[in-house]
Design a protein around this motif. Sequence first.
Motif, PDB file in Angstrom:
ATOM      1  N   GLN A 169      35.182  83.754  63.344  1.00 37.55           N
ATOM      2  CA  GLN A 169      35.162  82.728  62.320  1.00 37.55           C
ATOM      3  C   GLN A 169      35.851  83.209  61.062  1.00 37.55           C
ATOM      4  OE1 GLN A 169      34.354  79.646  61.945  1.00 37.55           O
ATOM      5  NE2 GLN A 169      33.421  79.189  63.930  1.00 37.55           N
ATOM      6  N   VAL A 170      36.431  82.268  60.356  1.00 35.50           N
ATOM      7  CA  VAL A 170      37.117  82.559  59.099  1.00 35.50           C
ATOM      8  C   VAL A 170      36.494  81.710  58.005  1.00 35.50           C
ATOM      9  CG1 VAL A 170      39.293  82.369  57.857  1.00 35.50           C
ATOM     10  CG2 VAL A 170      39.284  83.180  60.227  1.00 35.50           C
ATOM     11  N   GLN A 171      36.230  82.334  56.872  1.00 39.19           N
ATOM     12  CA  GLN A 171      35.785  81.589  55.704  1.00 39.19           C
ATOM     13  C   GLN A 171      36.912  81.606  54.680  1.00 39.19           C
ATOM     14  OE1 GLN A 171      33.592  84.284  56.907  1.00 39.19           O
ATOM     15  NE2 GLN A 171      32.936  82.661  58.301  1.00 39.19           N
ATOM     16  N   LEU A 172      37.195  80.438  54.129  1.00 37.66           N
ATOM     17  CA  LEU A 172      38.243  80.297  53.127  1.00 37.66           C
ATOM     18  C   LEU A 172      37.618  79.829  51.818  1.00 37.66           C
ATOM     19  CD1 LEU A 172      40.888  78.420  55.320  1.00 37.66           C
ATOM     20  CD2 LEU A 172      40.786  80.863  54.833  1.00 37.66           C
ATOM     21  N   VAL A 173      37.960  80.503  50.732  1.00 37.38           N
ATOM     22  CA  VAL A 173      37.414  80.149  49.426  1.00 37.38           C
ATOM     23  C   VAL A 173      38.558  79.984  48.434  1.00 37.38           C
ATOM     24  CG1 VAL A 173      35.905  80.821  47.534  1.00 37.38           C
ATOM     25  CG2 VAL A 173      35.270  81.384  49.891  1.00 37.38           C
ATOM     26  N   GLU A 174      38.699  78.756  47.930  1.00 38.66           N
ATOM     27  CA  GLU A 174      39.744  78.476  46.949  1.00 38.66           C
ATOM     28  C   GLU A 174      39.240  78.760  45.541  1.00 38.66           C
ATOM     29  OE1 GLU A 174      40.026  75.089  50.090  1.00 38.66           O
ATOM     30  OE2 GLU A 174      38.456  76.168  48.995  1.00 38.66           O
ATOM     31  N   SER A 175      40.150  79.094  44.659  1.00 37.92           N
ATOM     32  CA  SER A 175      39.844  79.282  43.244  1.00 37.92           C
ATOM     33  C   SER A 175      41.094  79.009  42.426  1.00 37.92           C
ATOM     34  CB  SER A 175      39.337  80.702  42.978  1.00 37.92           C
ATOM     35  OG  SER A 175      40.328  81.648  43.308  1.00 37.92           O
ATOM     36  N   GLY A 176      40.908  78.884  41.113  1.00 33.49           N
ATOM     37  CA  GLY A 176      42.044  78.711  40.230  1.00 33.49           C
ATOM     38  C   GLY A 176      42.264  77.295  39.732  1.00 33.49           C
ATOM     39  N   GLY A 177      41.478  76.361  40.230  1.00 34.96           N
ATOM     40  CA  GLY A 177      41.616  74.991  39.756  1.00 34.96           C
ATOM     41  C   GLY A 177      41.117  74.847  38.331  1.00 34.96           C
ATOM     42  N   GLY A 178      41.374  73.676  37.745  1.00 30.98           N
ATOM     43  CA  GLY A 178      40.918  73.438  36.387  1.00 30.98           C
ATOM     44  C   GLY A 178      41.605  72.243  35.773  1.00 30.98           C
ATOM     45  N   LEU A 179      41.476  72.132  34.464  1.00 27.70           N
ATOM     46  CA  LEU A 179      42.078  71.044  33.699  1.00 27.70           C
ATOM     47  C   LEU A 179      43.312  71.569  32.986  1.00 27.70           C
ATOM     48  CD1 LEU A 179      41.976  68.184  32.447  1.00 27.70           C
ATOM     49  CD2 LEU A 179      40.485  69.143  30.678  1.00 27.70           C
ATOM     50  N   VAL A 180      44.418  70.853  33.130  1.00 25.63           N
ATOM     51  CA  VAL A 180      45.663  71.271  32.501  1.00 25.63           C
ATOM     52  C   VAL A 180      46.405  70.027  32.025  1.00 25.63           C
ATOM     53  CG1 VAL A 180      46.942  71.247  34.690  1.00 25.63           C
ATOM     54  CG2 VAL A 180      47.723  72.704  32.812  1.00 25.63           C
ATOM     55  N   GLN A 181      47.194  70.181  30.974  1.00 24.91           N
ATOM     56  CA  GLN A 181      47.992  69.066  30.477  1.00 24.91           C
ATOM     57  C   GLN A 181      49.229  68.872  31.342  1.00 24.91           C
ATOM     58  OE1 GLN A 181      48.782  69.831  26.304  1.00 24.91           O
ATOM     59  NE2 GLN A 181      46.996  68.615  25.705  1.00 24.91           N
ATOM     60  N   ALA A 182      49.720  67.660  31.351  1.00 29.62           N
ATOM     61  CA  ALA A 182      50.959  67.376  32.069  1.00 29.62           C
ATOM     62  C   ALA A 182      52.059  68.317  31.591  1.00 29.62           C
ATOM     63  CB  ALA A 182      51.366  65.926  31.852  1.00 29.62           C
ATOM     64  N   GLY A 183      52.813  68.822  32.553  1.00 25.53           N
ATOM     65  CA  GLY A 183      53.859  69.780  32.250  1.00 25.53           C
ATOM     66  C   GLY A 183      53.414  71.222  32.358  1.00 25.53           C
ATOM     67  N   GLY A 184      52.125  71.424  32.469  1.00 26.33           N
ATOM     68  CA  GLY A 184      51.578  72.772  32.543  1.00 26.33           C
ATOM     69  C   GLY A 184      51.621  73.350  33.942  1.00 26.33           C
ATOM     70  N   SER A 185      51.006  74.529  34.083  1.00 32.67           N
ATOM     71  CA  SER A 185      51.027  75.250  35.348  1.00 32.67           C
ATOM     72  C   SER A 185      49.628  75.747  35.707  1.00 32.67           C
ATOM     73  CB  SER A 185      51.962  76.457  35.259  1.00 32.67           C
ATOM     74  OG  SER A 185      53.281  76.068  34.989  1.00 32.67           O
ATOM     75  N   LEU A 186      49.406  75.895  36.989  1.00 34.19           N
ATOM     76  CA  LEU A 186      48.193  76.504  37.518  1.00 34.19           C
ATOM     77  C   LEU A 186      48.579  77.280  38.768  1.00 34.19           C
ATOM     78  CD1 LEU A 186      45.377  73.765  37.411  1.00 34.19           C
ATOM     79  CD2 LEU A 186      45.413  75.909  36.128  1.00 34.19           C
ATOM     80  N   LYS A 187      47.796  78.331  39.053  1.00 32.20           N
ATOM     81  CA  LYS A 187      47.986  79.063  40.302  1.00 32.20           C
ATOM     82  C   LYS A 187      46.674  79.078  41.065  1.00 32.20           C
ATOM     83  CE  LYS A 187      49.862  83.287  42.338  1.00 32.20           C
ATOM     84  NZ  LYS A 187      50.525  84.584  42.064  1.00 32.20           N
ATOM     85  N   LEU A 188      46.701  78.480  42.252  1.00 31.77           N
ATOM     86  CA  LEU A 188      45.535  78.468  43.119  1.00 31.77           C
ATOM     87  C   LEU A 188      45.578  79.665  44.063  1.00 31.77           C
ATOM     88  CD1 LEU A 188      45.387  74.691  44.133  1.00 31.77           C
ATOM     89  CD2 LEU A 188      44.479  75.815  42.094  1.00 31.77           C
ATOM     90  N   SER A 189      44.393  80.170  44.382  1.00 36.35           N
ATOM     91  CA  SER A 189      44.252  81.237  45.358  1.00 36.35           C
ATOM     92  C   SER A 189      43.297  80.786  46.454  1.00 36.35           C
ATOM     93  CB  SER A 189      43.715  82.509  44.701  1.00 36.35           C
ATOM     94  OG  SER A 189      44.583  82.984  43.704  1.00 36.35           O
ATOM     95  N   CYS A 190      43.500  81.322  47.628  1.00 32.30           N
ATOM     96  CA  CYS A 190      42.611  81.054  48.757  1.00 32.30           C
ATOM     97  C   CYS A 190      42.352  82.384  49.447  1.00 32.30           C
ATOM     98  CB  CYS A 190      43.250  80.064  49.714  1.00 32.30           C
ATOM     99  SG  CYS A 190      42.337  79.823  51.258  1.00 32.30           S
ATOM    100  N   ALA A 191      41.137  82.884  49.294  1.00 29.87           N
ATOM    101  CA  ALA A 191      40.767  84.164  49.880  1.00 29.87           C
ATOM    102  C   ALA A 191      40.103  83.945  51.232  1.00 29.87           C
ATOM    103  CB  ALA A 191      39.821  84.910  48.950  1.00 29.87           C
ATOM    104  N   ALA A 192      40.604  84.651  52.230  1.00 32.63           N
ATOM    105  CA  ALA A 192      40.047  84.549  53.575  1.00 32.63           C
ATOM    106  C   ALA A 192      39.149  85.735  53.864  1.00 32.63           C
ATOM    107  CB  ALA A 192      41.175  84.481  54.602  1.00 32.63           C
ATOM    108  N   SER A 193      38.065  85.468  54.543  1.00 35.76           N
ATOM    109  CA  SER A 193      37.163  86.535  54.962  1.00 35.76           C
ATOM    110  C   SER A 193      36.638  86.224  56.352  1.00 35.76           C
ATOM    111  CB  SER A 193      35.998  86.686  53.979  1.00 35.76           C
ATOM    112  OG  SER A 193      35.228  85.504  53.941  1.00 35.76           O
ATOM    113  N   GLY A 194      36.019  87.193  56.958  1.00 43.14           N
ATOM    114  CA  GLY A 194      35.499  87.018  58.307  1.00 43.14           C
ATOM    115  C   GLY A 194      36.392  87.694  59.326  1.00 43.14           C
ATOM    116  N   ARG A 195      37.662  87.417  59.227  1.00 42.14           N
ATOM    117  CA  ARG A 195      38.655  88.134  60.012  1.00 42.14           C
ATOM    118  C   ARG A 195      39.996  87.915  59.338  1.00 42.14           C
ATOM    119  NH1 ARG A 195      42.222  85.390  63.005  1.00 42.14           N
ATOM    120  NH2 ARG A 195      41.817  83.268  63.694  1.00 42.14           N
ATOM    121  N   THR A 196      40.974  88.728  59.702  1.00 41.54           N
ATOM    122  CA  THR A 196      42.280  88.630  59.075  1.00 41.54           C
ATOM    123  C   THR A 196      42.978  87.329  59.447  1.00 41.54           C
ATOM    124  OG1 THR A 196      44.442  89.668  58.828  1.00 41.54           O
ATOM    125  CG2 THR A 196      43.381  89.857  60.977  1.00 41.54           C
ATOM    126  N   CYS A 197      43.723  86.786  58.487  1.00 47.27           N
ATOM    127  CA  CYS A 197      44.550  85.609  58.730  1.00 47.27           C
ATOM    128  C   CYS A 197      46.021  85.990  58.780  1.00 47.27           C
ATOM    129  CB  CYS A 197      44.322  84.564  57.637  1.00 47.27           C
ATOM    130  SG  CYS A 197      42.764  83.663  57.805  1.00 47.27           S
TER     131      CYS A 197
END
Length: 126
Positions: A1-29
């Motif tokens: 089994q693999v567990q995926l956990v996203e992070s990095g979301g939030g509130l940003v103004q138009a024109g801005g930037s965000l970087k999302l991450s998704c960390a996998a655990s349980g076994r390698t992806c």
Amino acid sequence: QVQLVESGGGLVQAGGSLKLSCAASGRTCSSSAMGWFRQAPGNEREFVAAINWSGSSTNYADSVQGRFTITRDNAKNTLYLQMSSLKPEDTAVYYCAADRGRLAGPLRSASVYDYWGQGTQVTVSS
């Protein structure tokens, strides 16, 4: 089994930037095709970006082409989505997904993915 956990979301103004991450655990992806999808209220889940197992091939939805970049670090078992020039219509819950290593990718169809994260909210204000 693999567990995926996203992070990095939030509130940003138009024109801005965000970087999302998704960390996998349980076994390698490291041998799995992976992707990002999003779902806005009242809409179906839609494809955003996908990457093959090695990171050498990517695919993007037309709506994000040139603004978003998908990458992965197999040593860290982590998937990323760099989002730039964000628009209010990018507002959604963003999900990462991974297949179990059957397919090379990149994969645009949600139905072929085996594992999903819980999602992270991205809100872009105008």
